[in-house]
Design a protein around this motif. Structure first.
Motif, PDB file in Angstrom:
ATOM      1  N   SER A  44      53.318  63.930  48.114  1.00  0.00           N
ATOM      2  CA  SER A  44      54.611  63.581  47.514  1.00  0.00           C
ATOM      3  C   SER A  44      55.725  64.498  48.000  1.00  0.00           C
ATOM      4  O   SER A  44      56.787  64.033  48.411  1.00  0.00           O
ATOM      5  CB  SER A  44      54.518  63.647  45.985  1.00  0.00           C
ATOM      6  OG  SER A  44      53.679  62.641  45.495  1.00  0.00           O
ATOM      7  N   VAL A 126      49.546  57.640  45.063  1.00  0.00           N
ATOM      8  CA  VAL A 126      50.861  58.275  44.914  1.00  0.00           C
ATOM      9  C   VAL A 126      51.856  57.282  44.321  1.00  0.00           C
ATOM     10  O   VAL A 126      52.679  57.628  43.457  1.00  0.00           O
ATOM     11  CB  VAL A 126      51.360  58.795  46.278  1.00  0.00           C
ATOM     12  CG1 VAL A 126      52.792  59.325  46.172  1.00  0.00           C
ATOM     13  CG2 VAL A 126      50.437  59.893  46.804  1.00  0.00           C
ATOM     14  N   ALA A 344      50.821  63.883  42.296  1.00  0.00           N
ATOM     15  CA  ALA A 344      52.083  63.172  42.554  1.00  0.00           C
ATOM     16  C   ALA A 344      52.954  63.165  41.303  1.00  0.00           C
ATOM     17  O   ALA A 344      54.182  63.320  41.378  1.00  0.00           O
ATOM     18  CB  ALA A 344      51.787  61.739  43.008  1.00  0.00           C
TER      19      ALA A 344
END
Length: 428
Positions: A44, A126, A344
Motif C-alpha cells: 500500500s 489490498v 493495507a
C-alpha cells in the motif's frame, strides 16, 4: 487527516502484536500474520502492484513499475542465497514449478483476468481496504475459479508433468528447472551462475521496458501514471526542502508521524521492504509467498455453510476434507492473507483516508461488475493451471531460481496485452 483513524490504526497494530499469538494459538501462524501485515503495508505505502506493471505500461507508456518489479525479483533472489547456500535445497518448500501447457495457458488467463479486475491475487487483498465492492466481486469469482480448477489441477498431466526438469526439481517432486543445477561447477554450488542468469533476465526485461517507454514518448502517447506522479512529487518535495542542522526534531508531532507512517514510499523503497520480508519468510518458514489456494478453500467453506455436504466438496475437488472443515484461521496462508488486508488497512488508517476511500469506491456500474467477475474467474482458474498466481507462479519461483517463473511472466504479459485490447473495445 482524521485523528480517529490514526488512533484506530494504533489499536489494531497493538492488538496484532501483543495478542496475535495468543488468539491464533501458534507461533507459526503468528509469524504468518506479521509477515502478511508487513507485505500489506509495503504494497500500500509503496503503491506496488503486479497487475499495474503491464496495465500501466499499456495505458500510459510508463514502465517504472515493471522495472521496479525486476529490481525486486533480483534483490529477492540475491538475498535468498544467504538462506539457501550451504543447505539442502530440498529441505525448503521451493516453488520450482513444472513447465507445461498448464503454465502457458494459466499465465495467459491470469494476465487476461487481472486487466478487468485491476488487481492480482495479492492486489485483491489490498483492494479489500481501498476498493471494497470491486474487491469482493473479484474475490468471490476468483475463489470460484480456483475451486472449479481444483479437480483439474489434481489430475491433469498437462498441469503436473514437466517438459524440462533438473535434479532438484525432480527431488522436490515439482519436476521443474532449478537454475543452480545448471551451474554445478561455478564454485558456489550453482548459486553464482543462478544469480548471474537471473540478473541477465532482469536486465533484459528492463532494457526492453526502456525501449518501449522511449517509443511511447516519441509517439507522444506517454504520460506518468497518477500514482507515480504523486510519488515523484513527494520525493522532489523532500529533496528541495531546506535542511536546518540546528533544528532538533520533535518525536510526537504531526510532521514526524506523517514522515514515519503516512508519506508515500518510493516504489524502490517498497520493493526493498517486500524483498526483505520475503527473505525473512524463506528463512523462518522455509517457504515462499503464496496467496491464491485459500480463495478456493474459502469458496468451498461458503458452499458448506450454504448446505452443500462436505463429502460432495471432497468428491468434486479430489482433495481431503481437512482444508474445508478446519477452523478458518488454522490455514497458514489464510492467516497471511488476512495479515495483508490488515497491513493495507493500517496504512489507510494512518493516512486518514480509509473512510473517504470506502465511500468513493461504492459507485460502480453493472458493466464494471460483470468485468470484475470475469477477471476474477479467469485469474482463479488460471492459478490452478499454472500452479500459482502472481506471487506463487511469478515472484516466488523467480526468487527461488525457477525457470517456470520467467515463462509464466512472458505469458502473463501476453495475456494482459490481449486483455487491454479487449478492454479498449469494451470501453472500460
Amino acid at each position: 487527516m482524521r485523528k480517529s483513524e490514526s488512533y484506530a490504526a494504533l489499536v489494531i497494530a497493538a492488538a496484532a502484536l501483543f495478542f496475535g499469538e495468543w488468539l491464533l494459538g501458534s507461533q507459526e501462524l503468528y509469524v504468518r500474520l506479521l509477515i502478511g501485515i508487513g507485505l500489506g503495508y509495503a504494497l500500500s505505502r509503496g503503491y506496488i502492484g503486479f497487475a499495474g506493471s503491464v496495465n500501466r505500461a499499456y495505458t500510459t507508456g510508463s514502465t517504472r513499475l515493471m522495472r521496479i518489479l525486476m529490481f525486486m525479483f533480483f534483490i529477492s533472489a540475491l538475498m535468498s542465497v544467504a538462506v539457501l547456500y550451504g543447505h539442502d535445497a530440498t529441505s525448503f518448500d521451493l516453488w520450482v514449478n513444472p513447465i507445461n501447457t498448464g503454465l502457458l495457458i494459466g499465465g495467459l488467463l491470469f494476465g487476461f483476468g487481472m486487466v478487468f479486475s485491476g488487481c492480482c491475487a495479492s492486489g485483491v487483498l489490498v483492494n479489500m481496504v481501498e476498493l471494497l465492492p470491486q474487491a469482493i466481486i473479484t474475490l468471490f469469482f476468483f475463489g470460484m475459479g480456483v475451486f472449479i480448477g481444483f479437480p483439474v489441477q489434481q489430475t491433469a498431466s498437462w498441469i503436473n508433468e514437466s517438459w524440462l526438469s533438473t535434479p532438484t526439481g525432480t527431488a522436490l517432486g515439482t519436476k521443474g528447472v532449478y537454475f543452480p543445477d545448471l551451474f554445478p561447477n561455478d564454485g558456489l554450488n550453482g548459486y553464482l551462475g543462478a544469480i548471474l542468469l537471473t540478473a541477465v533476465l532482469c536486465f533484459l526485461v528492463i532494457g526492453v521496458s526502456y525501449l518501449y517507454e522511449n517509443k511511447r514518448k516519441k509517439s507522444s502517447t506517454y504520460r506518468l501514471q497518477f500514482l507515480e506522479h504523486m510519488q515523484v512529487d513527494y520525493m522532489q518535495r523532500d529533496l528541495t526542502k531546506d535542511i536546518d542542522i540546528t533544528h532538533v526534531p520533535q518525536l510526537f508531532t504531526r510532521d514526524t508521524f506523517e514522515r514515519l507512517f503516512v508519506n508515500p514510499w518510493s516504489m524502490r523503497t517498497g520493493a526493498m521492504v517486500i524483498a526483505s520480508i520475503f527473505v525473512i519468510l524463506m528463512g523462518v518458514i522455509k517457504a515462499g509467498w503464496g496467496a491464491s489456494t485459500p480463495y478456493g478453500i474459502w469458496f468451498g467453506k461458503l458452499l458448506i455453510t450454504l448446505g452443500v455436504g462436505t463429502e460432495h466438496i471432497v468428491a468434486f475437488t479430489g482433495m481431503k476434507a481437512a482444508p474445508f472443515v478446519n477452523p478458518f484461521f488454522s490455514h497458514p496462508i489464510t492467516v497471511q492473507n488476512i495479515g495483508i488486508i490488515l497491513g493495507a488497512l493500517l496504512y489507510m488508517l494512518c493516512c486518514g483516508q480509509f473512510i473517504n476511500s470506502m465511500k468513493a469506491s461504492l459507485h460502480i456500474s453493472g458493466k464494471q461488475i460483470a468485468f470484475f467477475a470475469l477477471g476474477g474467474f479467469c485469474m482463479g482458474i488460471g492459478t490452478r493451471f499454472a500452479n500459482g498466481c502472481n506471487v506463487g507462479a511469478l515472484f516466488t519461483p523467480i526468487a527461488n531460481f525457477s525457470l517456470s517463473g520467467w515463462i509464466f511472466f512472458i505469458f502473463l504479459v501476453a495475456g494482459a496485452i490481449i486483455g487491454n485490447k479487449v478492454a479498449e473495445k469494451a470501453r472500460l
